[in-house]
Each structure stands twice: as C-alpha cells, then as structure tokens.
Design a protein around this motif. Structure first.
Motif, PDB file in Angstrom:
ATOM      1  N   ALA A 299       0.809  -1.218   0.000  1.00 38.36           N
ATOM      2  CA  ALA A 299       0.000   0.000   0.000  1.00 38.36           C
ATOM      3  C   ALA A 299       0.843   1.269   0.000  1.00 38.36           C
ATOM      4  N   LYS A 300       2.112   1.185   0.396  1.00 38.23           N
ATOM      5  CA  LYS A 300       2.986   2.354   0.357  1.00 38.23           C
ATOM      6  C   LYS A 300       3.211   2.831  -1.074  1.00 38.23           C
ATOM      7  N   GLY A 301       3.031   1.927  -2.036  1.00 40.50           N
ATOM      8  CA  GLY A 301       3.151   2.303  -3.436  1.00 40.50           C
ATOM      9  C   GLY A 301       4.568   2.420  -3.936  1.00 40.50           C
ATOM     10  N   ASP A 302       5.536   1.886  -3.181  1.00 41.69           N
ATOM     11  CA  ASP A 302       6.931   1.993  -3.608  1.00 41.69           C
ATOM     12  C   ASP A 302       7.232   1.138  -4.833  1.00 41.69           C
ATOM     13  N   GLU A 303       6.506   0.032  -4.992  1.00 45.68           N
ATOM     14  CA  GLU A 303       6.724  -0.863  -6.127  1.00 45.68           C
ATOM     15  C   GLU A 303       5.383  -1.176  -6.808  1.00 45.68           C
ATOM     16  N   PRO A 304       4.784  -0.178  -7.448  1.00 46.23           N
ATOM     17  CA  PRO A 304       3.470  -0.390  -8.067  1.00 46.23           C
ATOM     18  C   PRO A 304       3.481  -1.426  -9.176  1.00 46.23           C
ATOM     19  N   ASP A 305       4.631  -1.620  -9.817  1.00 42.01           N
ATOM     20  CA  ASP A 305       4.707  -2.570 -10.926  1.00 42.01           C
ATOM     21  C   ASP A 305       4.451  -4.012 -10.496  1.00 42.01           C
ATOM     22  N   SER A 306       4.645  -4.311  -9.211  1.00 43.27           N
ATOM     23  CA  SER A 306       4.469  -5.688  -8.740  1.00 43.27           C
ATOM     24  C   SER A 306       3.291  -5.831  -7.786  1.00 43.27           C
ATOM     25  N   ALA A 307       2.450  -4.807  -7.679  1.00 45.57           N
ATOM     26  CA  ALA A 307       1.393  -4.782  -6.675  1.00 45.57           C
ATOM     27  C   ALA A 307       0.411  -5.952  -6.822  1.00 45.57           C
ATOM     28  N   VAL A 308      -0.164  -6.107  -8.003  1.00 44.84           N
ATOM     29  CA  VAL A 308      -1.200  -7.124  -8.185  1.00 44.84           C
ATOM     30  C   VAL A 308      -0.653  -8.549  -8.036  1.00 44.84           C
ATOM     31  N   PRO A 309       0.443  -8.905  -8.714  1.00 48.78           N
ATOM     32  CA  PRO A 309       0.981 -10.257  -8.517  1.00 48.78           C
ATOM     33  C   PRO A 309       1.352 -10.537  -7.067  1.00 48.78           C
ATOM     34  N   PHE A 310       1.892  -9.533  -6.373  1.00 42.87           N
ATOM     35  CA  PHE A 310       2.293  -9.731  -4.986  1.00 42.87           C
ATOM     36  C   PHE A 310       1.075  -9.927  -4.089  1.00 42.87           C
ATOM     37  N   LEU A 311       0.025  -9.155  -4.308  1.00 38.92           N
ATOM     38  CA  LEU A 311      -1.209  -9.327  -3.524  1.00 38.92           C
ATOM     39  C   LEU A 311      -1.840 -10.686  -3.794  1.00 38.92           C
ATOM     40  N   LEU A 312      -1.786 -11.141  -5.041  1.00 36.16           N
ATOM     41  CA  LEU A 312      -2.296 -12.467  -5.379  1.00 36.16           C
ATOM     42  C   LEU A 312      -1.574 -13.531  -4.551  1.00 36.16           C
ATOM     43  N   LEU A 313      -0.269 -13.425  -4.460  1.00 35.30           N
ATOM     44  CA  LEU A 313       0.525 -14.382  -3.692  1.00 35.30           C
ATOM     45  C   LEU A 313       0.194 -14.302  -2.208  1.00 35.30           C
ATOM     46  N   GLU A 314       0.117 -13.103  -1.656  1.00 33.97           N
ATOM     47  CA  GLU A 314      -0.115 -12.936  -0.225  1.00 33.97           C
ATOM     48  C   GLU A 314      -1.508 -13.423   0.197  1.00 33.97           C
ATOM     49  N   VAL A 315      -2.527 -13.112  -0.594  1.00 32.77           N
ATOM     50  CA  VAL A 315      -3.876 -13.568  -0.257  1.00 32.77           C
ATOM     51  C   VAL A 315      -3.967 -15.090  -0.361  1.00 32.77           C
ATOM     52  N   SER A 316      -3.289 -15.664  -1.347  1.00 33.27           N
ATOM     53  CA  SER A 316      -3.271 -17.125  -1.487  1.00 33.27           C
ATOM     54  C   SER A 316      -2.656 -17.774  -0.257  1.00 33.27           C
ATOM     55  N   GLN A 317      -1.550 -17.227   0.233  1.00 31.86           N
ATOM     56  CA  GLN A 317      -0.889 -17.785   1.404  1.00 31.86           C
ATOM     57  C   GLN A 317      -1.734 -17.598   2.657  1.00 31.86           C
ATOM     58  N   LEU A 318      -2.413 -16.460   2.766  1.00 36.31           N
ATOM     59  CA  LEU A 318      -3.284 -16.241   3.923  1.00 36.31           C
ATOM     60  C   LEU A 318      -4.403 -17.268   3.971  1.00 36.31           C
ATOM     61  N   LEU A 319      -4.969 -17.578   2.807  1.00 33.30           N
ATOM     62  CA  LEU A 319      -6.087 -18.526   2.785  1.00 33.30           C
ATOM     63  C   LEU A 319      -5.649 -19.939   3.147  1.00 33.30           C
ATOM     64  N   LEU A 320      -4.365 -20.238   3.052  1.00 32.72           N
ATOM     65  CA  LEU A 320      -3.874 -21.514   3.567  1.00 32.72           C
ATOM     66  C   LEU A 320      -4.025 -21.554   5.085  1.00 32.72           C
ATOM     67  N   ALA A 321      -3.667 -20.455   5.746  1.00 33.25           N
ATOM     68  CA  ALA A 321      -3.869 -20.366   7.193  1.00 33.25           C
ATOM     69  C   ALA A 321      -5.352 -20.440   7.528  1.00 33.25           C
ATOM     70  N   GLY A 322      -6.175 -19.778   6.717  1.00 41.09           N
ATOM     71  CA  GLY A 322      -7.615 -19.840   6.942  1.00 41.09           C
ATOM     72  C   GLY A 322      -8.164 -21.245   6.790  1.00 41.09           C
ATOM     73  N   GLY A 323      -7.661 -21.969   5.780  1.00 39.27           N
ATOM     74  CA  GLY A 323      -8.102 -23.344   5.584  1.00 39.27           C
ATOM     75  C   GLY A 323      -7.741 -24.229   6.768  1.00 39.27           C
ATOM     76  N   ARG A 324      -6.578 -24.006   7.342  1.00 42.85           N
ATOM     77  CA  ARG A 324      -6.169 -24.771   8.514  1.00 42.85           C
ATOM     78  C   ARG A 324      -7.074 -24.468   9.707  1.00 42.85           C
ATOM     79  N   LEU A 325      -7.397 -23.188   9.881  1.00 42.93           N
ATOM     80  CA  LEU A 325      -8.311 -22.809  10.951  1.00 42.93           C
ATOM     81  C   LEU A 325      -9.699 -23.386  10.714  1.00 42.93           C
ATOM     82  N   GLY A 326     -10.145 -23.359   9.455  1.00 47.87           N
ATOM     83  CA  GLY A 326     -11.475 -23.871   9.138  1.00 47.87           C
ATOM     84  C   GLY A 326     -11.588 -25.368   9.326  1.00 47.87           C
ATOM     85  N   ALA A 327     -10.500 -26.102   9.055  1.00 45.79           N
ATOM     86  CA  ALA A 327     -10.531 -27.558   9.196  1.00 45.79           C
ATOM     87  C   ALA A 327     -10.340 -28.011  10.636  1.00 45.79           C
TER      88      ALA A 327
END
Length: 222
Positions: free
Chosen positions: A35-63
C-alpha cells in the motif's frame, strides 16, 4: 503433526498458534508494504501471492475443531486499529481495477452479483486479523485462535476468497491478452442487479493496465 490429528488446541498449541500467527502477521506487514506504493509494478501479482498464502492459514483454521476461548467474555482491547489510511492507499494504487463484481453466497439461488472493492476487502481483512493479533501479542493465544477461526467463518474468509478470485481473474485477463470489463462506473453503495452490471460495464483492453501493474500479456499461439 497434521491438523487432522490435532484434535484440540492443547495437544500442541505452540506449533499451531505460532504458524498461524506468523502467516497472519506476514500478510498484514506485506499488504501495508504494498500500500505504500513503492513498487506499483508488482502490486497485483504480490497481492495475489499474499492472499493465497493467507487462505492456507484460513483453511487450517477452518478444518480445525472448534476452538473455545478460555474466558466467557472477550477481554477489552481498547480502540480498534484504524485501517482507513490503508484502504485509501490501496484504492489509489489499484485504480482503475479496484471495483469488481461478487456473489456473496454461491449457495443462495438466483443471487445477483454486487460491486465490491479490492481495497475495501483487504482493509477489512487486515482489521479482522489485527484484532486477533492483539490478543496473541498480549499472551492470550487461545483467544486469538478463537477469534481468527470465528472471523474466518463469519467475515474474513469469504472476503479474502472473493479478493483472491478478483486478483486471479485480473492476472488471467492480462496474461491471456483478453479484454477486461470496465467496472469504474459502478457505485459500490448501490444495489445493482445483474442487468445493471452488464449495462454499465464498458470495454477496456487489458494492456491499458498491464504496464502500471507489472503484468505482461501472453500472445496467443498462432
């Protein structure tokens, strides 16, 4: 020890709690850095990766078996963390692809999609996760795990899942060189039917956003 054999938190609370908290803290820190905007060129791919990894933790909590807090009433954490600045920074960074359409419950028949914002979603998820993280840092591990599990089912799990779908779809549109529907005209405060979504969606080519967001199109095979 797998989550399937971890029947209660007391079986091995440190390993499970530490792993979950590490993933959650990493997500919060990473989103704030994007969100700081220092590397806007990689924002979307990086968010895709981070949300994917977070949902792994969510899946563990859900199971995991239901986690029961040690105290009947949740201890007071004081004022909630303000995420408005984060929300505004993300909205500015992700313009003009912030708005997307989402169906909240896929098991409710004939529900029309409604407009949502990636920036709102990510800020809301950070707020939920930060609430549990405050418990964890105060030494209330079971309370933190209970909150993360409960809010995964009630809010941040579905919100993060919708965000992941939007980010994945965006990357797919650009990488496959497919036109992207323009949702800039949508108002997320309006209750729009599916027909209204279709009428207001204009045409904008994926390459218009590919450069600023660090994405590259894939030319179709001849």
């Amino acid at each position: 020890m797998s989550d399937a054999t971890l029947n209660t938190v007391t079986d091995n609370p440190d390993d499970f709690a530490v792993q979950i908290s590490d993933q959650i803290e990493s997500f919060i820190v990473s989103v704030r850095e994007v969100a700081k905007g220092d590397e806007p060129d990689s924002a979307v791919p990086f968010l895709l990766l981070e949300v994917s990894q977070l949902l792994l933790a969510g899946g563990r909590l859900g199971a995991h078996e239901d986690i029961v807090p040690e105290e009947r009433y949740e201890p007071d954490l004081g004022p909630e963390q303000d995420v408005d600045d984060l929300r505004e920074r993300l909205a500015l960074l992700l313009d003009p692809i912030d708005v997307y359409s989402e169906v909240f419950d896929p098991y409710e028949p004939r529900k029309a999609p409604v407009p949502a914002r990636i920036s709102d979603d990510l800020a809301d998820v950070v707020a939920d996760l930060s609430h549990g993280l405050a418990h964890y840092r105060a030494g209330r591990t079971t309370e933190a795990l209970w909150w993360w599990q409960f809010s995964y089912f009630s809010n941040w799990g579905s919100t993060a899942s919708a965000t992941l779908r939007a980010l994945q779809s965006l990357v797919a549109h650009v990488r496959l060189n497919q036109p992207l529907e323009d949702l800039d005209g949508l108002d997320t405060d309006e209750d729009l039917a599916e027909e209204a979504l279709a009428e207001e969606a204009g045409r904008v080519m994926a390459e218009e956003i590919a450069g600023p967001l660090g994405l590259h199109t894939v030319k179709p095979v001849q």
